[in-house]
Design a protein around this motif. Structure first.
Motif, PDB file in Angstrom:
ATOM      1  N   ASP A  12       0.854  -1.189   0.000  1.00  0.00           N
ATOM      2  CA  ASP A  12       0.000   0.000   0.000  1.00  0.00           C
ATOM      3  C   ASP A  12       0.889   1.238   0.000  1.00  0.00           C
ATOM      4  OD1 ASP A  12      -2.605  -1.232   0.194  1.00  0.00           O
ATOM      5  OD2 ASP A  12      -2.067  -1.772   2.250  1.00  0.00           O
ATOM      6  N   THR A  13       0.586   2.169  -0.910  1.00  0.00           N
ATOM      7  CA  THR A  13       1.323   3.432  -0.907  1.00  0.00           C
ATOM      8  C   THR A  13       0.489   4.417  -0.099  1.00  0.00           C
ATOM      9  OG1 THR A  13       1.937   2.907  -3.178  1.00  0.00           O
ATOM     10  CG2 THR A  13       2.503   5.106  -2.388  1.00  0.00           C
ATOM     11  N   CYS A  14       1.035   4.871   1.043  1.00  0.00           N
ATOM     12  CA  CYS A  14       0.225   5.677   1.960  1.00  0.00           C
ATOM     13  C   CYS A  14       0.915   6.984   2.330  1.00  0.00           C
ATOM     14  CB  CYS A  14      -0.032   4.931   3.265  1.00  0.00           C
ATOM     15  SG  CYS A  14      -0.374   3.184   3.112  1.00  0.00           S
ATOM     16  N   VAL A  15       0.129   8.060   2.299  1.00  0.00           N
ATOM     17  CA  VAL A  15       0.607   9.357   2.785  1.00  0.00           C
ATOM     18  C   VAL A  15      -0.504   9.977   3.628  1.00  0.00           C
ATOM     19  CG1 VAL A  15       1.484  11.650   2.172  1.00  0.00           C
ATOM     20  CG2 VAL A  15       2.058   9.701   0.715  1.00  0.00           C
ATOM     21  N   ALA A  16      -0.124  10.499   4.790  1.00  0.00           N
ATOM     22  CA  ALA A  16      -1.113  11.149   5.663  1.00  0.00           C
ATOM     23  C   ALA A  16      -0.559  12.469   6.183  1.00  0.00           C
ATOM     24  CB  ALA A  16      -1.457  10.235   6.840  1.00  0.00           C
ATOM     25  N   VAL A  17      -1.470  13.361   6.527  1.00  0.00           N
ATOM     26  CA  VAL A  17      -1.067  14.604   7.200  1.00  0.00           C
ATOM     27  C   VAL A  17      -1.817  14.673   8.525  1.00  0.00           C
ATOM     28  CG1 VAL A  17      -0.933  17.120   7.083  1.00  0.00           C
ATOM     29  CG2 VAL A  17      -0.713  15.774   4.981  1.00  0.00           C
ATOM     30  N   LEU A  18      -1.043  14.847   9.596  1.00  0.00           N
ATOM     31  CA  LEU A  18      -1.617  14.926  10.950  1.00  0.00           C
ATOM     32  C   LEU A  18      -1.358  16.314  11.519  1.00  0.00           C
ATOM     33  CD1 LEU A  18      -2.666  13.279  13.571  1.00  0.00           C
ATOM     34  CD2 LEU A  18      -0.260  13.148  14.149  1.00  0.00           C
ATOM     35  N   LYS A  19      -2.426  16.919  12.018  1.00  0.00           N
ATOM     36  CA  LYS A  19      -2.274  18.236  12.637  1.00  0.00           C
ATOM     37  C   LYS A  19      -2.276  18.062  14.155  1.00  0.00           C
ATOM     38  CE  LYS A  19      -4.918  22.527  13.019  1.00  0.00           C
ATOM     39  NZ  LYS A  19      -4.127  23.620  12.525  1.00  0.00           N
ATOM     40  N   VAL A  20      -1.319  18.676  14.818  1.00  0.00           N
ATOM     41  CA  VAL A  20      -1.236  18.576  16.274  1.00  0.00           C
ATOM     42  C   VAL A  20      -1.353  19.973  16.866  1.00  0.00           C
ATOM     43  CG1 VAL A  20       0.151  17.801  18.217  1.00  0.00           C
ATOM     44  CG2 VAL A  20       0.400  16.671  16.015  1.00  0.00           C
ATOM     45  N   GLY A  21      -2.279  20.143  17.782  1.00  0.00           N
ATOM     46  CA  GLY A  21      -2.408  21.428  18.463  1.00  0.00           C
ATOM     47  C   GLY A  21      -2.895  21.175  19.862  1.00  0.00           C
ATOM     48  N   ASN A  22      -2.219  21.715  20.871  1.00  0.00           N
ATOM     49  CA  ASN A  22      -2.628  21.533  22.265  1.00  0.00           C
ATOM     50  C   ASN A  22      -2.822  20.070  22.629  1.00  0.00           C
ATOM     51  OD1 ASN A  22      -2.588  23.954  23.443  1.00  0.00           O
ATOM     52  ND2 ASN A  22      -4.681  24.539  22.817  1.00  0.00           N
ATOM     53  N   CYS A  23      -1.929  19.219  22.185  1.00  0.00           N
ATOM     54  CA  CYS A  23      -2.003  17.770  22.430  1.00  0.00           C
ATOM     55  C   CYS A  23      -3.189  17.115  21.732  1.00  0.00           C
ATOM     56  CB  CYS A  23      -2.071  17.438  23.915  1.00  0.00           C
ATOM     57  SG  CYS A  23      -0.581  17.860  24.780  1.00  0.00           S
ATOM     58  N   LYS A  24      -3.932  17.864  20.928  1.00  0.00           N
ATOM     59  CA  LYS A  24      -5.069  17.274  20.199  1.00  0.00           C
ATOM     60  C   LYS A  24      -4.616  16.896  18.809  1.00  0.00           C
ATOM     61  CE  LYS A  24      -9.546  17.820  21.435  1.00  0.00           C
ATOM     62  NZ  LYS A  24     -10.771  18.292  21.712  1.00  0.00           N
ATOM     63  N   LEU A  25      -5.006  15.696  18.376  1.00  0.00           N
ATOM     64  CA  LEU A  25      -4.575  15.229  17.063  1.00  0.00           C
ATOM     65  C   LEU A  25      -5.735  15.280  16.086  1.00  0.00           C
ATOM     66  CD1 LEU A  25      -2.588  12.015  18.131  1.00  0.00           C
ATOM     67  CD2 LEU A  25      -1.837  14.384  18.152  1.00  0.00           C
ATOM     68  N   LYS A  26      -5.445  15.724  14.856  1.00  0.00           N
ATOM     69  CA  LYS A  26      -6.495  15.710  13.836  1.00  0.00           C
ATOM     70  C   LYS A  26      -5.886  15.225  12.521  1.00  0.00           C
ATOM     71  CE  LYS A  26     -10.251  18.264  11.958  1.00  0.00           C
ATOM     72  NZ  LYS A  26     -10.503  19.346  11.088  1.00  0.00           N
ATOM     73  N   ILE A  27      -6.465  14.154  11.976  1.00  0.00           N
ATOM     74  CA  ILE A  27      -5.982  13.651  10.689  1.00  0.00           C
ATOM     75  C   ILE A  27      -6.555  14.559   9.598  1.00  0.00           C
ATOM     76  CG2 ILE A  27      -5.962  11.676   9.101  1.00  0.00           C
ATOM     77  CD1 ILE A  27      -4.539  11.003  11.682  1.00  0.00           C
ATOM     78  N   LEU A  28      -5.687  15.289   8.910  1.00  0.00           N
ATOM     79  CA  LEU A  28      -6.167  16.172   7.837  1.00  0.00           C
ATOM     80  C   LEU A  28      -6.365  15.388   6.542  1.00  0.00           C
ATOM     81  CD1 LEU A  28      -4.019  19.402   8.406  1.00  0.00           C
ATOM     82  CD2 LEU A  28      -6.263  18.825   9.333  1.00  0.00           C
ATOM     83  N   SER A  29      -5.516  14.392   6.342  1.00  0.00           N
ATOM     84  CA  SER A  29      -5.707  13.512   5.181  1.00  0.00           C
ATOM     85  C   SER A  29      -5.016  12.183   5.449  1.00  0.00           C
ATOM     86  CB  SER A  29      -5.146  14.158   3.907  1.00  0.00           C
ATOM     87  OG  SER A  29      -3.769  14.366   4.046  1.00  0.00           O
ATOM     88  N   ASN A  30      -5.530  11.146   4.815  1.00  0.00           N
ATOM     89  CA  ASN A  30      -4.979   9.797   5.016  1.00  0.00           C
ATOM     90  C   ASN A  30      -5.252   9.016   3.729  1.00  0.00           C
ATOM     91  OD1 ASN A  30      -3.833   7.605   6.416  1.00  0.00           O
ATOM     92  ND2 ASN A  30      -5.846   6.881   7.077  1.00  0.00           N
ATOM     93  N   ILE A  31      -4.343   9.132   2.771  1.00  0.00           N
ATOM     94  CA  ILE A  31      -4.582   8.520   1.458  1.00  0.00           C
ATOM     95  C   ILE A  31      -3.853   7.178   1.360  1.00  0.00           C
ATOM     96  CG2 ILE A  31      -4.445   8.867  -1.051  1.00  0.00           C
ATOM     97  CD1 ILE A  31      -6.114  11.057   0.279  1.00  0.00           C
ATOM     98  N   VAL A  32      -4.592   6.161   0.968  1.00  0.00           N
ATOM     99  CA  VAL A  32      -4.017   4.822   0.787  1.00  0.00           C
ATOM    100  C   VAL A  32      -4.270   4.394  -0.651  1.00  0.00           C
ATOM    101  CG1 VAL A  32      -4.088   2.402   1.528  1.00  0.00           C
ATOM    102  CG2 VAL A  32      -4.482   4.228   3.202  1.00  0.00           C
ATOM    103  N   SER A  33      -3.191   4.153  -1.384  1.00  0.00           N
ATOM    104  CA  SER A  33      -3.356   3.660  -2.747  1.00  0.00           C
ATOM    105  C   SER A  33      -2.962   2.188  -2.759  1.00  0.00           C
ATOM    106  CB  SER A  33      -2.460   4.477  -3.685  1.00  0.00           C
ATOM    107  OG  SER A  33      -2.416   3.867  -4.935  1.00  0.00           O
TER     108      SER A  33
END
Ligand code: KG4
Ligand code: ZN
Length: 349
Positions: A12-33
């Motif tokens: 699987d070719t995978c790229v993700a972007v994770l945003k971290v702020g105040n110890c809170k995590l948010k997945i902005l993108s998670n692409i799996v080819s």
């Protein structure tokens, strides 16, 4: 802070972007080819072909991940360095190094097995309270690995046992191939097993539960695959092709794998007085395993927590790599490694 994570350890070719702020995590993108269609005709992953596909896919998947995340400013690059298929790992590592160098960013190497474990914390807030989870027993079940791991805290792991031959996912894949179901085998076997209406038919096929009564934490699945092969060969052409038979043998094979995994995991949790049981890896997407392990934990150890990621974070993905990199950064481990190299046989110890 935004973390860009790359995962290419298998097919699987995978790229993700994770945003971290105040110890809170948010997945902005998670692409799996997925390369499933390409490898399906081989009944498994063909490493040099997978490498070529990763090389072709990575720039496109990166673009999609950045677009989906609405063009974030990337602060850190993370990449899976092992374990996995050597040519595939190097493709991701070189791509990540190139990216990091061009933008003068730090790069965090990530262990694929740790990423499967920490996929359970994608939606968690990092606080010291999380220490209440430990010691934990982690069962990582994928196409390449089957390991029982004692986790004493973030970054503190000890492998208690593992498969001596085939991994649980590999066993699903090989059995599916014998039955002519296709690849990857896990979801296909699970789907056939779920169609079985009369459990009585299942009773006629009895497959072994290898090593289930051995007082260790190791596994062995190649004998189970061979037992399926013998059973299949002993049937008439008509039976082999019948829906009922395929459903029944799928259900029994799936149950044999699940029985062994649950027995050893629960025993390890009792032996180590675990506060949590953590499940991860591609096979953790299996509904019956999720359901049965959860109910065993509830019945046998009601004060033990059970964690399993949402299914999309069980099979390979970039989000789990990003979260693992964030954990390293948060817990102060390996802020700036000297060199980042792929290691196909990397161990979590
Ligand atoms: O973690 P993963 O995506 O890749 C590796 O690190 O190997 O796991 C892939 C494995 C394959 O063997 C696949 O058949 C299995 O996970 N798998 C499943 C299910 N979904 C994927 N096995 C059983 N049931 C499923 N629903
Ligand atoms: Zn994996």
């Amino acid at each position: 802070m935004n973390i860009l994570a790359i995962e290419t350890s298998c097919d699987d070719t995978c790229v993700a972007v994770l945003k971290v702020g105040n110890c809170k995590l948010k997945i902005l993108s998670n692409i799996v080819s997925s390369q499933v269609k390409i490898h399906a005709k081989y009944g498994g992953v063909y490493p040099t072909l997978a490498k070529r596909e990763h090389q072709k896919n990575l720039p496109l998947v990166l673009k999609r991940a950045l677009n989906k995340a609405k063009g974030p400013k990337v602060d850190l690059v993370a990449v899976t360095v092992g374990p996995g298929l050597d040519p595939c790992l190097w493709t991701g590592v070189n791509f990540a190094k190139d990216l990091a160098q061009k933008s003068d960013l730090s790069i965090i190497p990530v262990n694929h097995i740790e990423a499967h474990i920490l996929a359970n914390f994608i939606n968690e807030q990092r606080t010291t309270n999380n220490e209440q989870l430990f010691p934990a027993i982690c069962l990582v079940v994928s196409g390449g690995h089957t390991q029982l791991i004692l986790m004493r805290g973030y970054g503190k792991y000890k492998i208690l046992g593992e498969t001596r031959d085939d991994a649980a996912g590999e066993c699903f894949d090989k059995i599916a191939r014998i039955l002519g179901l296709g690849y990857p085998g896990g979801p296909l076997i699970a789907a056939e097993a779920a169609k079985l209406k009369t459990k009585n038919y299942q009773l006629k096929i009895k497959l072994p539960r290898p090593m289930i009564y051995q007082r260790n934490y190791d596994f062995s699945f190649s004998g189970l695959k061979t037992a399926v092969l013998y059973n299949f060969k002993s049937q008439s052409e008509k039976i082999r092709k019948s829906k009922k038979y395929i459903q029944a043998i799928s259900a029994e094979a799936q149950q044999a794998i699940i029985d062994v995994l649950i027995k050893k995991t629960v025993r390890a949790a009792k032996d180590y007085k675990a506060k949590t049981i953590i499940l991860g890896g591609g096979v953790a997407a299996n509904d019956e395993l999720r359901k049965q392990l959860m109910s065993n934990v509830k019945c046998q150890m009601s004060n033990v927590k059970f964690l399993v990621p949402p299914k999309k974070f069980c099979t390979d993905n970039g989000a789990m790599v990003a979260v693992t990199a964030y954990s390293h950064w948060f817990w102060g481990k390996e802020k700036k490694p000297k060199s980042v190299e792929a290691n196909a046989n990397l161990r979590l110890e």
